[in-house]
Scaffold this motif. Structure first.
Motif, PDB file in Angstrom:
ATOM      1  N   VAL A 146     -51.832 -17.779  -9.651  1.00  0.00           N
ATOM      2  CA  VAL A 146     -51.251 -17.942  -8.318  1.00  0.00           C
ATOM      3  C   VAL A 146     -50.022 -18.823  -8.468  1.00  0.00           C
ATOM      4  O   VAL A 146     -50.108 -19.943  -8.968  1.00  0.00           O
ATOM      5  CB  VAL A 146     -52.254 -18.585  -7.335  1.00  0.00           C
TER       6      VAL A 146
ATOM      7  N   ALA B  67     -46.896 -20.856  -6.806  1.00  0.00           N
ATOM      8  CA  ALA B  67     -46.378 -21.512  -5.605  1.00  0.00           C
ATOM      9  C   ALA B  67     -45.199 -22.375  -6.051  1.00  0.00           C
ATOM     10  O   ALA B  67     -45.267 -23.596  -6.077  1.00  0.00           O
ATOM     11  CB  ALA B  67     -47.461 -22.344  -4.932  1.00  0.00           C
TER      12      ALA B  67
ATOM     13  N   GLY C  64     -42.035 -22.441  -4.875  1.00  0.00           N
ATOM     14  CA  GLY C  64     -40.985 -22.756  -3.921  1.00  0.00           C
ATOM     15  C   GLY C  64     -39.849 -21.759  -4.048  1.00  0.00           C
ATOM     16  O   GLY C  64     -39.923 -20.794  -4.808  1.00  0.00           O
TER      17      GLY C  64
ATOM     18  N   SER D 147     -47.936 -14.432  -5.716  1.00  0.00           N
ATOM     19  CA  SER D 147     -46.954 -15.438  -5.307  1.00  0.00           C
ATOM     20  C   SER D 147     -47.242 -15.805  -3.860  1.00  0.00           C
ATOM     21  O   SER D 147     -47.520 -14.933  -3.037  1.00  0.00           O
ATOM     22  CB  SER D 147     -45.534 -14.892  -5.406  1.00  0.00           C
ATOM     23  N   ILE D 148     -47.183 -17.094  -3.576  1.00  0.00           N
ATOM     24  CA  ILE D 148     -47.381 -17.557  -2.202  1.00  0.00           C
ATOM     25  C   ILE D 148     -46.253 -18.508  -1.835  1.00  0.00           C
ATOM     26  O   ILE D 148     -45.581 -19.064  -2.702  1.00  0.00           O
ATOM     27  CB  ILE D 148     -48.749 -18.254  -2.016  1.00  0.00           C
ATOM     28  N   GLY D 149     -46.045 -18.699  -0.557  1.00  0.00           N
ATOM     29  CA  GLY D 149     -45.040 -19.641  -0.089  1.00  0.00           C
ATOM     30  C   GLY D 149     -43.626 -19.144  -0.306  1.00  0.00           C
ATOM     31  O   GLY D 149     -43.360 -17.939  -0.317  1.00  0.00           O
ATOM     32  N   ASP D 150     -42.706 -20.084  -0.504  1.00  0.00           N
ATOM     33  CA  ASP D 150     -41.286 -19.752  -0.587  1.00  0.00           C
ATOM     34  C   ASP D 150     -40.916 -18.911  -1.796  1.00  0.00           C
ATOM     35  O   ASP D 150     -39.873 -18.265  -1.786  1.00  0.00           O
ATOM     36  CB  ASP D 150     -40.440 -21.038  -0.592  1.00  0.00           C
ATOM     37  N   CYS D 151     -41.716 -18.938  -2.853  1.00  0.00           N
ATOM     38  CA  CYS D 151     -41.355 -18.096  -4.000  1.00  0.00           C
ATOM     39  C   CYS D 151     -41.611 -16.619  -3.697  1.00  0.00           C
ATOM     40  O   CYS D 151     -41.090 -15.743  -4.375  1.00  0.00           O
ATOM     41  CB  CYS D 151     -42.046 -18.523  -5.287  1.00  0.00           C
ATOM     42  N   LYS D 152     -42.374 -16.353  -2.638  1.00  0.00           N
ATOM     43  CA  LYS D 152     -42.580 -14.977  -2.188  1.00  0.00           C
ATOM     44  C   LYS D 152     -41.573 -14.629  -1.094  1.00  0.00           C
ATOM     45  O   LYS D 152     -40.881 -13.624  -1.153  1.00  0.00           O
ATOM     46  CB  LYS D 152     -44.001 -14.811  -1.656  1.00  0.00           C
TER      47      LYS D 152
ATOM     48  N   ALA E 157     -47.289 -20.902   3.941  1.00  0.00           N
ATOM     49  CA  ALA E 157     -47.676 -20.996   2.530  1.00  0.00           C
ATOM     50  C   ALA E 157     -49.146 -21.396   2.394  1.00  0.00           C
ATOM     51  O   ALA E 157     -49.883 -20.841   1.569  1.00  0.00           O
ATOM     52  CB  ALA E 157     -46.782 -22.007   1.811  1.00  0.00           C
TER      53      ALA E 157
ATOM     54  N   GLU F 174     -51.254 -18.382   3.339  1.00  0.00           N
ATOM     55  CA  GLU F 174     -51.229 -17.396   2.252  1.00  0.00           C
ATOM     56  C   GLU F 174     -52.109 -17.840   1.082  1.00  0.00           C
ATOM     57  O   GLU F 174     -52.855 -17.052   0.520  1.00  0.00           O
ATOM     58  CB  GLU F 174     -49.795 -17.243   1.738  1.00  0.00           C
ATOM     59  N   GLY F 175     -51.996 -19.119   0.710  1.00  0.00           N
ATOM     60  CA  GLY F 175     -52.801 -19.657  -0.376  1.00  0.00           C
ATOM     61  C   GLY F 175     -54.284 -19.545  -0.087  1.00  0.00           C
ATOM     62  O   GLY F 175     -55.088 -19.196  -0.959  1.00  0.00           O
TER      63      GLY F 175
END
Length: 195
Positions: free
Chosen positions: A4, A6, A8, A171-176, A184, A187-188
């Motif tokens: 996973v 995260a 950013g 991928s979760i949060g801003d990197c997605k 985020a 999503e996590g």
């Protein structure tokens, strides 16, 4: 079994002549320079002291009319800066709850924040920012500093590198997709429950 990510997002630097001039400060660089003082000061003390000193001049142009630019403008106005908020689209506080952005934009009007939207960013000089307005007129906006406060872009590099090397890569949060921290966390939680 699963990875996973995260990571950013990555800052966006607009392609404007002069964007590398010393007058330009990124939102991240300003945050980092102030955060350094948290080693010696409490957050409350730092918040109080920034009303008297900050590593910025009095006249500040913020490029970016989404949540990042609007919240930064609010922070700087409360610290005695004359702020002009500029965006190539509409200045809307995108990313904020609608009622919060409406209240903030009304507060900007009371505090004398100049909102200039739907412009072309032509050039950054040692004295400020040259823009072209919607009607075609060119204008020089004087400033001591220009801050880039644009939404991040997704940071997908590591995900692309890991695809196929692990059974599951998320991928979760801003990197997605750049959004709010609440998104985020949500999503996590969904990914963790699925695993």
């Amino acid at each position: 079994d699963a990875v996973v990510l995260a990571l950013g997002g990555s800052p966006v630097v607009p392609d404007i002549p002069g964007v590398d001039k010393p007058i330009v400060v990124s939102n991240q660089a300003l945050h980092k320079s102030l955060k350094r003082y948290l080693r010696f000061l409490s957050p409350r003390a730092l918040r109080y002291l920034t009303k008297f000193w900050m590593p910025l001049g009095k006249r500040v142009i913020i490029i970016g009319g989404s949540i990042q630019g609007c919240e930064l403008a609010e922070f700087l106005v409360k610290r005695g800066r004359n702020v002009t908020l500029v965006d190539t689209g509409k200045i809307s506080g995108e990313g904020m709850p609608e009622e919060r952005s409406a209240r903030l934009l009304a507060w900007f009007a009371k505090k004398g924040v100049h909102l200039i939207s739907e412009v072309s960013l032509e050039q950054i000089t040692d004295d400020g920012l040259i823009i072209i307005r919607k009607d075609g007129s060119t204008e020089m906006l004087k400033a001591d500093n220009i801050i880039l406060a644009l939404p991040f872009k997704p940071d997908t590099g590591l995900q692309e590198e890991l695809e196929g090397k692990f059974p599951e890569v998320y991928s979760i949060g801003d990197c997605k997709e750049p959004r709010l921290i609440l998104d985020a966390i949500n999503e996590g939680s969904h990914v963790a429950n699925a695993l």
